[in-house]
Design an enzyme around this catalytic site. Structure first.
Site, mmCIF file in Angstrom:
data_model
loop_
_atom_site.group_PDB
_atom_site.id
_atom_site.type_symbol
_atom_site.label_atom_id
_atom_site.label_comp_id
_atom_site.label_asym_id
_atom_site.label_seq_id
_atom_site.Cartn_x
_atom_site.Cartn_y
_atom_site.Cartn_z
ATOM 1 C CE LYS A 26 22.463 -77.383 -61.331
ATOM 2 N NZ LYS A 26 22.042 -77.532 -62.727
ATOM 3 C CG LEU A 27 25.933 -70.515 -60.530
ATOM 4 C CD1 LEU A 27 26.464 -69.100 -60.740
ATOM 5 C CD2 LEU A 27 26.638 -71.483 -61.471
#
Length: 291
Positions: free
Chosen positions: A170-171
């Site tokens: 997600k990052l």
């Protein structure tokens, strides 16, 4: 689908409430808790604590904004872990640091609770349509248990790897998203300062292949000054900060992402609750003031 399972929501903001609506629609019962203790409707009643929600639920889904909110919701006598039964399933859809994700996994193991880190890619339109992409970290057995939930809230699930992998993926994705938006905002500002006609400029950017569909949607909204929060500036900047910290821990040089974080900090200062694409409007205002 027919189910007798109950799902408890910890955090019930714009994303979670839409996920809940889709799950209730296919037969899940639901409860929710927010720190304010306010909210609830006929289909999703609110309870007084995260622990109470966990006690009444077969599955707990947490969707909170940051590490601090996750810790407050999960730990202590009123936290969700205090109410969960052995072999319970905890789905953490929050965008948090790898360290917070790892701490929750270990705390879950200590209580024999199965934890999956499963942040989602997509904004409120995708959440409402059940078209999110779920980014999940966990073993195959855990993934199989969560599959009915993931299939309801999303159009696809990426099994990113072992626990913690969903958080890291997600990052990566949000870093690319933030960097793309910052580049768009700066380039538009140059075009306007250089004298290009505004409508032509915004319309032209909708035609070219170098801009992603996501960013084209943001450009269309910016053209009419619509910065309604699908993904608020404060959350985008928070995710960039988490990514910078994560890259520094691994000594990965990310000067572009560092500069982008500063730009998104400008957007957060100017319009924290507006969509992160408000940076386009901020940059437009800067060049307008210089004209």
């Amino acid at each position: 689908m027919s189910t007798t399972q109950t799902i408890g929501f910890i955090g019930f903001g714009a994303m979670a409430s839409r996920m809940a609506a889709n799950l209730v629609h296919i037969g899940y019962q639901a409860f929710a808790y927010t720190p304010s203790g306010k909210g609830g409707n006929g289909s999703v009643p609110f309870l007084k604590s995260a622990a109470e929600v966990a006690q009444k639920s077969d599955i707990v889904l947490v969707c909170v904004p940051d590490d601090e909110a996750l810790a407050a919701a999960m730990y202590g006598p009123q936290g969700a872990l205090a109410g969960m039964q052995a072999n319970g399933l905890l789905l953490n859809t929050s965008s948090v640091s790898p360290e917070a994700s790892a701490a929750l996994l270990e705390a879950g193991r200590a209580k024999n609770v199965v934890v999956i880190d499963c942040p989602v890619s997509g904004s409120t339109p995708e959440a409402e349509a059940g078209n999110l992409v779920v980014l999940a970290g966990g073993d195959d057995a855990a993934m199989a248990r969560a599959k009915p939930i993931f299939d309801c809230i999303g159009k696809a699930t990426v099994h990113a790897g072992p626990s913690g992998s969903g958080t890291r993926l997600k990052l990566v994705i949000n870093g690319i998203m933030g960097a793309g938006l910052a580049a768009v905002a700066e380039a538009i500002a140059y075009g306007l300062a250089a004298g290009l006609e505004r409508n032509m400029l915004f319309d032209a950017l909708d035609e070219v292949a170098v801009i992603s569909p996501h960013h084209k949607r943001k450009i269309k909204a910016a053209k009419i000054g619509d910065f309604a929060p699908q993904f608020p500036s404060r959350l985008m900047q928070k995710d960039m900060r988490l990514l910078l910290d994560a890259t520094a821990r691994l000594a990965v040089p990310t000067p572009t992402l560092a500069a982008v974080t500063q730009q998104l900090s400008l957007g957060r200062r100017a319009a924290p609750e507006s969509d992160y694409s408000a940076l386009i409007g901020v940059m437009e205002q800067i060049v307008a003031n210089d004209a």
